[in-house]
Design an enzyme around this catalytic site. Structure first.
Site, PDB file in Angstrom:
ATOM      1  N   LYS A 203     -81.578  12.053  57.480  1.00  0.00           N
ATOM      2  CA  LYS A 203     -81.183  13.145  57.003  1.00  0.00           C
ATOM      3  C   LYS A 203     -80.232  11.693  55.674  1.00  0.00           C
ATOM      4  CE  LYS A 203     -75.925  14.685  58.318  1.00  0.00           C
ATOM      5  NZ  LYS A 203     -74.917  15.255  58.709  1.00  0.00           N
ATOM      6  N   ARG A 213     -70.815  23.397  54.686  1.00  0.00           N
ATOM      7  CA  ARG A 213     -69.309  22.862  54.707  1.00  0.00           C
ATOM      8  C   ARG A 213     -68.543  23.417  54.955  1.00  0.00           C
ATOM      9  NH1 ARG A 213     -71.145  18.684  49.857  1.00  0.00           N
ATOM     10  NH2 ARG A 213     -71.638  16.998  51.860  1.00  0.00           N
ATOM     11  N   ARG A 224     -71.378  11.111  50.550  1.00  0.00           N
ATOM     12  CA  ARG A 224     -71.475  10.843  51.548  1.00  0.00           C
ATOM     13  C   ARG A 224     -72.697  10.033  50.922  1.00  0.00           C
ATOM     14  NH1 ARG A 224     -70.556  16.171  54.460  1.00  0.00           N
ATOM     15  NH2 ARG A 224     -68.719  15.732  55.532  1.00  0.00           N
ATOM     16  N   GLU A 240     -85.481   3.115  59.070  1.00  0.00           N
ATOM     17  CA  GLU A 240     -83.917   4.494  60.253  1.00  0.00           C
ATOM     18  C   GLU A 240     -84.568   5.126  61.541  1.00  0.00           C
ATOM     19  OE1 GLU A 240     -81.016   4.250  59.431  1.00  0.00           O
ATOM     20  OE2 GLU A 240     -80.568   4.507  57.752  1.00  0.00           O
ATOM     21  N   LYS A 255     -83.413  15.884  58.646  1.00  0.00           N
ATOM     22  CA  LYS A 255     -82.548  17.229  57.817  1.00  0.00           C
ATOM     23  C   LYS A 255     -82.173  16.767  56.578  1.00  0.00           C
ATOM     24  CE  LYS A 255     -78.031  18.889  58.661  1.00  0.00           C
ATOM     25  NZ  LYS A 255     -77.072  18.667  59.506  1.00  0.00           N
ATOM     26  N   SER A 281     -78.598  24.704  56.169  1.00  0.00           N
ATOM     27  CA  SER A 281     -77.812  26.136  55.673  1.00  0.00           C
ATOM     28  C   SER A 281     -78.568  26.610  54.403  1.00  0.00           C
ATOM     29  CB  SER A 281     -76.142  25.948  55.614  1.00  0.00           C
ATOM     30  OG  SER A 281     -75.963  24.715  54.248  1.00  0.00           O
ATOM     31  N   TYR A 320     -80.975  28.507  61.735  1.00  0.00           N
ATOM     32  CA  TYR A 320     -80.300  29.434  62.317  1.00  0.00           C
ATOM     33  C   TYR A 320     -80.937  31.432  62.531  1.00  0.00           C
ATOM     34  CZ  TYR A 320     -76.624  26.130  60.349  1.00  0.00           C
ATOM     35  OH  TYR A 320     -76.206  25.417  59.992  1.00  0.00           O
TER      36      TYR A 320
END
Length: 329
Positions: A203, A213, A224, A240, A255, A281, A320
């Site tokens: 990610k 957001r 982040r 990871e 992602k 998004s 989506y």
């Protein structure tokens, strides 16, 4: 040599001559069962709330979420990933609404499970960012940094309450070191051995999260970058991946999707577990905005992006457009 000798003998175009021919030789095919619908449910609203940066996507009420779940089942969509949006007054430094058995996400899980049962794989976002007043994915230490191990304790609590609510799959998405192992232990120790983990393995700290957001009513202060991955790094994703698999991940995810197709392909080649990719998004918003301007063909662009993600190695795609695309397929 005849006068025709200079013409090619091998003609790949022969296999592109008609729609039927192209369909027959297609190397990758999208199927409704490849698709997972991310959905937002907002506490305390009586009507769906449109998300301005994501035309066509809303923050659902509990009732409209149930309807969306039924529509996804009818279209053949495989799963739904649920995100809770609590009332602002319930946010605090520890994100306690995220572990409240009666918190909005847990209520939504129960609602959807009651509505569609096992006909849809019900997934839940396991992260604190929607519930903290500072908007980070974990609890903060005295210096304002995300405290990795204190956050893991909160994730263990979240896993239990989400599993108690009836979720099939939890998606720990905060990129805390050791999160998959702690969540696996928490599930196993509370009698939820059958609940799966979809690990957010790679990610990235991405510019494409902006519309999300708004979708979750984020209160983020700062960024982040100390826990999400640097977009410059690929080998780090493989590290990871190894850790997540060792800790018990049942499925892994990349992602965002489109800017990281190379990462997706590397991970898909490296593992024997199912691989997901999240078309996020910002990716959605770009296509919708360009289509609204008349610059691209919206429907073709949707299918082309989804096919590209599938071709890169994704077994599952969070998008989506899941229900719409499934109907089109």
């Amino acid at each position: 040599m005849t006068k025709y000798g200079s013409f090619p003998g091998a003609r790949p175009r022969r296999l592109r001559t008609t729609p039927a021919m192209r369909r027959m030789v297609a190397e990758h095919r999208l199927h409704p069962a490849d698709l997972i619908l991310p959905a937002f449910v907002r506490e305390g609203v009586s009507e769906p709330v449109p998300i301005s940066a994501m035309p066509g996507v809303v923050q659902h009420t509990r009732d409209t979420l149930r309807k969306a779940a039924v529509e996804a089942v009818e279209a053949g969509v495989a799963g739904i990933m649920l995100f809770g949006v609590p009332e602002d007054a319930k946010k605090d430094a520890a994100g306690t609404a995220g572990t409240d058995p009666d918190g909005i996400l847990q209520v939504a899980i129960r609602d959807v499970r009651a509505e569609v049962g096992d006909d849809l794989v019900i997934m839940s976002d396991l992260c604190l960012d929607e519930y903290t007043d500072h908007g980070h994915c974990g609890v903060l230490d005295a210096d304002g940094r995300v405290d990795n191990d204190a956050t893991l304790e909160r994730y263990a609590e979240m896993a239990q309450v989400q599993a108690d609510a009836g979720v099939h799959v939890v998606g720990p998405s905060g990129m805390m070191d050791g999160q998959v192992g702690v969540v696996r232990d928490a599930l196993d120790q509370t009698g939820h051995e059958d609940v799966s983990i979809l690990a957010y393995t790679a990610k990235y700290s991405s510019a494409f999260y902006g519309p999300f957001r708004e979708a979750v009513g984020s209160s983020l202060q700062g960024d982040r970058k100390t826990y999400q991955q640097d977009p410059a790094n690929l080998r780090e994703s493989l590290r990871e991946l190894a850790l997540d698999l060792e800790e018990g991940a049942d499925m892994v995810m990349v992602k965002p999707a489109l800017p990281y197709l190379d990462v997706l392909a590397k991970i898909a080649d490296a593992v024997e577990v199912p691989v997901a990719a999240y078309q996020i998004s910002g990716e959605y918003a770009m296509v919708e905005a360009a289509a609204e301007k008349g610059w691209i063909d919206r429907d073709k662009a949707i299918m082309e992006t989804l096919t590209g993600i599938k071709r890169a190695g994704a077994n599952m795609i969070l998008t989506y457009w899941a229900t719409e695309a499934a109907r089109g397929l």
